[in-house]
Design a protein around this motif. Sequence first.
Motif, mmCIF file in Angstrom:
data_model
loop_
_atom_site.group_PDB
_atom_site.id
_atom_site.type_symbol
_atom_site.label_atom_id
_atom_site.label_comp_id
_atom_site.label_asym_id
_atom_site.label_seq_id
_atom_site.Cartn_x
_atom_site.Cartn_y
_atom_site.Cartn_z
ATOM 1 N N LYS A 30 33.943 39.114 36.348
ATOM 2 C CA LYS A 30 33.124 38.243 37.192
ATOM 3 C C LYS A 30 34.041 37.384 38.053
ATOM 4 C CE LYS A 30 28.777 38.924 35.767
ATOM 5 N NZ LYS A 30 27.649 39.259 36.656
ATOM 6 N N ASP A 33 32.346 33.273 42.045
ATOM 7 C CA ASP A 33 30.973 33.140 42.544
ATOM 8 C C ASP A 33 29.980 33.949 41.710
ATOM 9 O OD1 ASP A 33 31.515 35.742 43.235
ATOM 10 O OD2 ASP A 33 31.208 35.476 45.387
ATOM 11 N N LYS A 34 30.434 34.469 40.572
ATOM 12 C CA LYS A 34 29.628 35.229 39.611
ATOM 13 C C LYS A 34 29.314 36.655 40.055
ATOM 14 C CE LYS A 34 29.424 31.542 37.059
ATOM 15 N NZ LYS A 34 30.293 31.430 35.865
ATOM 16 N N SER A 35 29.805 37.071 41.211
ATOM 17 C CA SER A 35 29.604 38.456 41.638
ATOM 18 C C SER A 35 30.564 39.358 40.874
ATOM 19 C CB SER A 35 29.813 38.598 43.143
ATOM 20 O OG SER A 35 31.151 38.300 43.495
ATOM 21 N N LYS A 89 27.563 46.430 42.344
ATOM 22 C CA LYS A 89 26.436 46.493 41.399
ATOM 23 C C LYS A 89 25.879 47.907 41.318
ATOM 24 C CE LYS A 89 25.031 41.658 41.961
ATOM 25 N NZ LYS A 89 23.965 40.727 42.431
ATOM 26 N N ASN A 158 19.349 44.299 45.975
ATOM 27 C CA ASN A 158 19.745 43.016 45.379
ATOM 28 C C ASN A 158 19.401 41.814 46.244
ATOM 29 O OD1 ASN A 158 21.071 44.243 43.061
ATOM 30 N ND2 ASN A 158 22.603 44.955 44.538
ATOM 31 N N THR A 205 24.701 37.668 54.395
ATOM 32 C CA THR A 205 25.619 38.670 53.877
ATOM 33 C C THR A 205 27.035 38.257 54.267
ATOM 34 O OG1 THR A 205 25.328 39.960 55.892
ATOM 35 C CG2 THR A 205 24.011 40.605 53.992
ATOM 36 N N ASP A 209 30.558 43.188 54.553
ATOM 37 C CA ASP A 209 29.451 44.048 54.132
ATOM 38 C C ASP A 209 28.836 44.809 55.298
ATOM 39 O OD1 ASP A 209 29.568 43.180 51.448
ATOM 40 O OD2 ASP A 209 28.299 41.449 51.897
#
Length: 251
Positions: A30, A33-35, A89, A158, A205, A209
């Motif tokens: 992780k 930023d928890k992504s 993900k 997501n 985004t 990306d």
Amino acid sequence: MIEKVSYIARAAGAEIMKIYNGNSKLDAYKKLDKSPVTNADLLSHKIIMCSLRSLTPEIPVLSEEDITEWQACRDGSCFWLIDPLDGTKEFLLRNGAFTVNIAFIEYGQPIMGVVYVPAYDLLYAADNGKVWKINYRRERINIAVRTSSYPMIVMSRNDVNYDQHHLYNYLKKFKNYKIINIGSSFKFCLIAEGSVHFYPRFSCTKIWDTAAGHVIAKAAGAIINDWEGNSLHYRNINRSFLNPGFQVSSY
């Protein structure tokens, strides 16, 4: 140049697939930023960065996994903008909808881009206003957007933070439609080849990306604007690296 960049994207994708297929160990972490990030992201990043620095040592590179050159990218006339594994993900869910994104930005506009979908061995590329895909048989196929009276609308799997009111108002303009959910910049490519027709994005985004998919969809005839009607651009970047919400439209 586009052939060399395509080769780099394929090389990175091949290493990603070794981990995806279980031939190499998967390590997942992780970020702050928890992504999620995996060793596949980092290995792809290393391959692309080393290759681009060898190919064009004078041009700075901005990657999701290395932002140290962001000021040089902001202040210069051109830079490389990459996402070594877009759709981490999706990679972890093992649904195949992840990509390798490499774009070349000049004066804030993406002018060359490659999106490689390693799980399907599909490569999309755009350069000098021309756009094509290369399928798993290595056949090069020219692509272009298409219109339909029964439009397909593709949305991020997501993108859970969008305003339902905005989505409702957006969908009111369509009489007949179908929504599908797919991750990564693959969405831009599906519009470019005419498989789907609209991609609304209501939340922000990161610029890495979208840049490669942006140039591919635009070269195929798509319109890419934010919700104020302004063209999406990549100048005046800051440490947030955020795009506003936007729409990709085939007409």
